[in-house]
Design a protein around this motif. Structure first.
Motif, PDB file in Angstrom:
ATOM      1  N   VAL A 186       0.814  -1.218   0.000  1.00  0.00           N
ATOM      2  CA  VAL A 186       0.000   0.000   0.000  1.00  0.00           C
ATOM      3  C   VAL A 186       0.850   1.272   0.000  1.00  0.00           C
ATOM      4  CG1 VAL A 186      -1.715   1.317   1.289  1.00  0.00           C
ATOM      5  CG2 VAL A 186      -1.994  -1.162   1.010  1.00  0.00           C
ATOM      6  N   PRO A 187       1.870   1.417   0.875  1.00  0.00           N
ATOM      7  CA  PRO A 187       2.700   2.628   0.800  1.00  0.00           C
ATOM      8  C   PRO A 187       3.419   2.786  -0.533  1.00  0.00           C
ATOM      9  CG  PRO A 187       3.028   1.517   2.895  1.00  0.00           C
ATOM     10  CD  PRO A 187       2.226   0.595   2.036  1.00  0.00           C
ATOM     11  N   SER A 188       3.846   1.666  -1.110  1.00  0.00           N
ATOM     12  CA  SER A 188       4.531   1.744  -2.407  1.00  0.00           C
ATOM     13  C   SER A 188       3.596   2.281  -3.480  1.00  0.00           C
ATOM     14  CB  SER A 188       5.053   0.363  -2.807  1.00  0.00           C
ATOM     15  OG  SER A 188       6.017  -0.105  -1.872  1.00  0.00           O
ATOM     16  N   ARG A 189       2.367   1.792  -3.496  1.00  0.00           N
ATOM     17  CA  ARG A 189       1.411   2.259  -4.490  1.00  0.00           C
ATOM     18  C   ARG A 189       1.052   3.725  -4.280  1.00  0.00           C
ATOM     19  NH1 ARG A 189       2.086   0.293  -8.674  1.00  0.00           N
ATOM     20  NH2 ARG A 189       0.230   1.438  -9.317  1.00  0.00           N
ATOM     21  N   VAL A 190       0.957   4.160  -3.011  1.00  0.00           N
ATOM     22  CA  VAL A 190       0.631   5.559  -2.719  1.00  0.00           C
ATOM     23  C   VAL A 190       1.740   6.471  -3.232  1.00  0.00           C
ATOM     24  CG1 VAL A 190       0.325   7.235  -0.864  1.00  0.00           C
ATOM     25  CG2 VAL A 190      -0.864   5.042  -0.772  1.00  0.00           C
ATOM     26  N   VAL A 191       3.000   6.104  -2.974  1.00  0.00           N
ATOM     27  CA  VAL A 191       4.126   6.934  -3.427  1.00  0.00           C
ATOM     28  C   VAL A 191       4.181   6.986  -4.953  1.00  0.00           C
ATOM     29  CG1 VAL A 191       6.642   7.132  -3.437  1.00  0.00           C
ATOM     30  CG2 VAL A 191       5.446   6.515  -1.330  1.00  0.00           C
ATOM     31  N   VAL A 192       3.976   5.840  -5.589  1.00  0.00           N
ATOM     32  CA  VAL A 192       4.019   5.806  -7.058  1.00  0.00           C
ATOM     33  C   VAL A 192       2.943   6.695  -7.656  1.00  0.00           C
ATOM     34  CG1 VAL A 192       3.629   4.317  -9.073  1.00  0.00           C
ATOM     35  CG2 VAL A 192       5.107   3.538  -7.223  1.00  0.00           C
ATOM     36  N   GLU A 193       1.720   6.558  -7.174  1.00  0.00           N
ATOM     37  CA  GLU A 193       0.626   7.335  -7.744  1.00  0.00           C
ATOM     38  C   GLU A 193       0.778   8.824  -7.437  1.00  0.00           C
ATOM     39  OE1 GLU A 193      -1.350   6.120  -9.858  1.00  0.00           O
ATOM     40  OE2 GLU A 193      -0.675   4.052  -9.545  1.00  0.00           O
ATOM     41  N   PHE A 194       1.344   9.161  -6.276  1.00  0.00           N
ATOM     42  CA  PHE A 194       1.506  10.573  -5.927  1.00  0.00           C
ATOM     43  C   PHE A 194       2.504  11.256  -6.857  1.00  0.00           C
ATOM     44  CE2 PHE A 194       3.802  13.935  -3.675  1.00  0.00           C
ATOM     45  CZ  PHE A 194       2.750  14.768  -3.340  1.00  0.00           C
ATOM     46  N   PHE A 195       3.659  10.656  -7.036  1.00  0.00           N
ATOM     47  CA  PHE A 195       4.692  11.313  -7.852  1.00  0.00           C
ATOM     48  C   PHE A 195       4.399  11.202  -9.343  1.00  0.00           C
ATOM     49  CE2 PHE A 195       7.107  10.988  -3.896  1.00  0.00           C
ATOM     50  CZ  PHE A 195       7.681  12.251  -3.862  1.00  0.00           C
ATOM     51  N   ARG A 196       3.608  10.214  -9.747  1.00  0.00           N
ATOM     52  CA  ARG A 196       3.185  10.184 -11.150  1.00  0.00           C
ATOM     53  C   ARG A 196       2.054  11.171 -11.409  1.00  0.00           C
ATOM     54  NH1 ARG A 196       1.895   4.624 -13.839  1.00  0.00           N
ATOM     55  NH2 ARG A 196       0.318   4.605 -12.184  1.00  0.00           N
ATOM     56  N   GLY A 197       1.279  11.460 -10.387  1.00  0.00           N
ATOM     57  CA  GLY A 197       0.099  12.302 -10.575  1.00  0.00           C
ATOM     58  C   GLY A 197       0.320  13.768 -10.309  1.00  0.00           C
ATOM     59  N   THR A 198       1.537  14.158  -9.914  1.00  0.00           N
ATOM     60  CA  THR A 198       1.824  15.574  -9.684  1.00  0.00           C
ATOM     61  C   THR A 198       2.884  16.054 -10.664  1.00  0.00           C
ATOM     62  OG1 THR A 198       3.433  14.939  -7.967  1.00  0.00           O
ATOM     63  CG2 THR A 198       1.207  15.503  -7.246  1.00  0.00           C
ATOM     64  N   SER A 199       2.889  17.354 -10.899  1.00  0.00           N
ATOM     65  CA  SER A 199       3.778  17.944 -11.899  1.00  0.00           C
ATOM     66  C   SER A 199       5.223  17.975 -11.407  1.00  0.00           C
ATOM     67  CB  SER A 199       3.313  19.363 -12.231  1.00  0.00           C
ATOM     68  OG  SER A 199       4.263  20.033 -13.031  1.00  0.00           O
ATOM     69  N   LEU A 200       6.151  17.693 -12.308  1.00  0.00           N
ATOM     70  CA  LEU A 200       7.565  17.762 -11.969  1.00  0.00           C
ATOM     71  C   LEU A 200       7.979  19.186 -11.617  1.00  0.00           C
ATOM     72  CD1 LEU A 200      10.378  16.520 -11.739  1.00  0.00           C
ATOM     73  CD2 LEU A 200      10.623  16.771 -14.224  1.00  0.00           C
ATOM     74  N   VAL A 201       7.418  20.170 -12.307  1.00  0.00           N
ATOM     75  CA  VAL A 201       7.750  21.564 -12.014  1.00  0.00           C
ATOM     76  C   VAL A 201       7.345  21.924 -10.588  1.00  0.00           C
ATOM     77  CG1 VAL A 201       7.382  23.955 -12.720  1.00  0.00           C
ATOM     78  CG2 VAL A 201       7.456  22.160 -14.441  1.00  0.00           C
ATOM     79  N   VAL A 202       6.134  21.521 -10.199  1.00  0.00           N
ATOM     80  CA  VAL A 202       5.659  21.813  -8.847  1.00  0.00           C
ATOM     81  C   VAL A 202       6.497  21.082  -7.812  1.00  0.00           C
ATOM     82  CG1 VAL A 202       3.669  21.707  -7.308  1.00  0.00           C
ATOM     83  CG2 VAL A 202       3.335  22.222  -9.726  1.00  0.00           C
ATOM     84  N   GLN A 203       6.905  19.866  -8.111  1.00  0.00           N
ATOM     85  CA  GLN A 203       7.752  19.119  -7.184  1.00  0.00           C
ATOM     86  C   GLN A 203       9.088  19.826  -6.967  1.00  0.00           C
ATOM     87  OE1 GLN A 203       8.090  15.167  -8.785  1.00  0.00           O
ATOM     88  NE2 GLN A 203       5.864  14.832  -8.785  1.00  0.00           N
ATOM     89  N   ILE A 204       9.701  20.302  -8.045  1.00  0.00           N
ATOM     90  CA  ILE A 204      10.978  21.018  -7.914  1.00  0.00           C
ATOM     91  C   ILE A 204      10.796  22.289  -7.113  1.00  0.00           C
ATOM     92  CG2 ILE A 204      12.758  22.261  -9.196  1.00  0.00           C
ATOM     93  CD1 ILE A 204      12.490  20.236 -11.424  1.00  0.00           C
ATOM     94  N   PHE A 205       9.763  23.073  -7.436  1.00  0.00           N
ATOM     95  CA  PHE A 205       9.520  24.319  -6.708  1.00  0.00           C
ATOM     96  C   PHE A 205       9.206  24.050  -5.235  1.00  0.00           C
ATOM     97  CE2 PHE A 205       8.179  27.057 -10.602  1.00  0.00           C
ATOM     98  CZ  PHE A 205       9.506  27.073 -10.998  1.00  0.00           C
ATOM     99  N   TRP A 206       8.437  22.999  -4.958  1.00  0.00           N
ATOM    100  CA  TRP A 206       8.076  22.683  -3.577  1.00  0.00           C
ATOM    101  C   TRP A 206       9.320  22.343  -2.753  1.00  0.00           C
ATOM    102  CZ3 TRP A 206       8.024  19.183   0.371  1.00  0.00           C
ATOM    103  CH2 TRP A 206       7.034  19.337   1.341  1.00  0.00           C
ATOM    104  N   MET A 207      10.201  21.534  -3.331  1.00  0.00           N
ATOM    105  CA  MET A 207      11.413  21.177  -2.598  1.00  0.00           C
ATOM    106  C   MET A 207      12.353  22.364  -2.424  1.00  0.00           C
ATOM    107  SD  MET A 207      12.361  17.436  -4.177  1.00  0.00           S
ATOM    108  CE  MET A 207      11.164  16.105  -4.144  1.00  0.00           C
ATOM    109  N   TYR A 208      12.378  23.266  -3.400  1.00  0.00           N
ATOM    110  CA  TYR A 208      13.333  24.370  -3.349  1.00  0.00           C
ATOM    111  C   TYR A 208      12.816  25.546  -2.521  1.00  0.00           C
ATOM    112  CZ  TYR A 208      16.899  27.634  -4.973  1.00  0.00           C
ATOM    113  OH  TYR A 208      17.938  28.538  -5.029  1.00  0.00           O
ATOM    114  N   TYR A 209      11.502  25.816  -2.598  1.00  0.00           N
ATOM    115  CA  TYR A 209      10.959  27.005  -1.941  1.00  0.00           C
ATOM    116  C   TYR A 209      10.182  26.699  -0.655  1.00  0.00           C
ATOM    117  CZ  TYR A 209      12.133  29.530  -6.211  1.00  0.00           C
ATOM    118  OH  TYR A 209      12.811  30.096  -7.275  1.00  0.00           O
ATOM    119  N   VAL A 210       9.601  25.506  -0.547  1.00  0.00           N
ATOM    120  CA  VAL A 210       8.757  25.194   0.598  1.00  0.00           C
ATOM    121  C   VAL A 210       9.539  24.522   1.719  1.00  0.00           C
ATOM    122  CG1 VAL A 210       6.716  23.925   1.389  1.00  0.00           C
ATOM    123  CG2 VAL A 210       6.702  25.049  -0.840  1.00  0.00           C
ATOM    124  N   LEU A 211      10.443  23.604   1.388  1.00  0.00           N
ATOM    125  CA  LEU A 211      11.174  22.884   2.429  1.00  0.00           C
ATOM    126  C   LEU A 211      11.973  23.801   3.364  1.00  0.00           C
ATOM    127  CD1 LEU A 211      12.490  19.604   0.738  1.00  0.00           C
ATOM    128  CD2 LEU A 211      10.707  19.866   2.457  1.00  0.00           C
TER     129      LEU A 211
END
Length: 265
Positions: free
Chosen positions: A53-78
C-alpha cells in the motif's frame, strides 16, 4: 550570422559548464530513479499490505503531480517552517528528478517481472530456490532485458526534464541557451544550438543503453554479443557455413508398394 558564431565561441566555457550540470542532473537523477524504481517495484508486488500500500501511494503521488511543482516545492517550501530543510539547487534537482521518474520506472520493473513466464517461476520453486536466489538467478536475468528499452525512454525524458532545473538558478544547458539568446538577440540561432546540444547528450546516452541491452540479451543467448555488433566484419552465421560447397541432392525414398496393394490389372 558570423557575429552569432563569435558570441557562441566566447560562451564555450559556459556551454561546457552547462553540459556538465545537465549530465550531473541526468546521471544523479537516473541513479536515484533506478534505486527508487526497484524499491517501489518490488514493494508493489509484495503480498503484505504494509509494503504494497505505501509503495502504491508513493508511485501514484509522484506520477500524478507535476515535476515543475515538485521542484519548486522542494526548493521554496522545504526551507520554510516547520521543515527548515534547505537543499542545494543541484541536490534539489536530482532528488526531484529521481523521485518523479523513479515512480514511472517502478511500473517498468513491476510489469517486466510479471511478464516472465509462469513456468520459470515454477521451475525455480521446483529447484527449491529461496525467494532471493529465485529472483536473482532466474527471474531478474530474464526481466532485465525487458526493462532496458523502457528505461532508455525514461532516461531520455529525464534528460529533457533536467531543463526545468534552470528555474532554480542552475546554469545548465537551458540556462546557457537563454544566455546565448540575450547575447546574440537571435532566437532561431540560440534555440537551434540548444536543441542540438540536448540531442547530442540524449543520443550518446541512447547508444550506451543500446549497448547495455545487447549485452543483456547476449547473456541469455537471444542475440549477438557486443563485440560482434561493433566489429567491422559481419558475424558469420550458420547459413554462411559451407556456402561454397554444393548441397547434396536429396532423393526421396518411398516405401515399397505391398503386393496386391497396386492397381488391379
Amino acid at each position: 550570422m558570423s557575429d552569432n558564431f563569435q558570441q557562441l565561441a566566447e560562451l564555450l566555457p559556459q556551454l561546457g559548464n552547462g553540459v556538465l550540470v545537465t549530465l550531473q542532473l541526468t546521471l544523479g537523477g537516473a541513479v536515484l530513479a533506478l534505486f527508487i524504481a526497484f524499491t517501489l517495484g518490488f514493494g508493489s508486488r509484495a503480498r503484505t499490505r504494509w509494503a504494497r500500500v505505501p509503495s502504491r501511494v508513493v508511485v501514484e503521488f509522484f506520477r500524478g503531480t507535476s515535476l515543475v511543482v515538485q521542484i519548486f516545492w522542494m526548493y521554496y517550501v522545504l526551507p520554510l517552517p516547520p521543515f527548515y530543510i534547505e537543499l542545494d539547487p543541484l541536490a534539489c534537482g536530482i532528488i526531484a528528478l529521481g523521485l518523479n521518474y523513479g515512480a514511472y520506472a517502478s511500473e517498468v520493473v513491476r510489469g517486466s517481472i510479471n511478464s516472465v513466464a509462469k513456468g520459470q517461476w515454477e521451475a525455480a520453486v521446483a529447484l527449491d530456490l529461496g525467494p532471493v536466489h529465485r529472483m536473482r538467478r532466474v527471474i531478474m536475468p530474464q526481466a532485465w532485458p525487458l526493462m532496458i528499452p523502457m528505461f532508455t525512454n525514461l532516461l531520455i525524458q529525464l534528460v529533457k526534464g533536467s531543463a526545468l532545473a534552470a528555474y532554480i538558478s542552475l546554469q545548465d544547458l537551458n540556462f546557457f541557451t537563454g544566455e546565448l539568446r540575450q547575447r546574440t538577440s537571435d532566437t532561431i540561432f540560440s534555440f537551434t544550438i540548444g536543441l542540438l546540444c540536448y540531442f547530442a547528450v540524449a543520443y550518446l546516452l541512447t547508444l550506451g543503453m543500446n549497448a547495455l541491452e545487447v549485452r543483456a540479451k547476449n547473456r541469455l543467448g537471444a542475440g549477438p554479443s557486443l563485440r560482434e555488433v561493433l566489429r567491422l566484419a559481419p558475424a558469420q552465421t550458420r547459413a554462411d557455413v559451407g556456402a561454397g560447397t554444393p548441397a547434396p541432392m536429396v532423393t526421396s525414398q518411398l516405401p515399397p508398394t505391398p503386393k496386391g496393394g497396386g492397381r488391379d490389372e
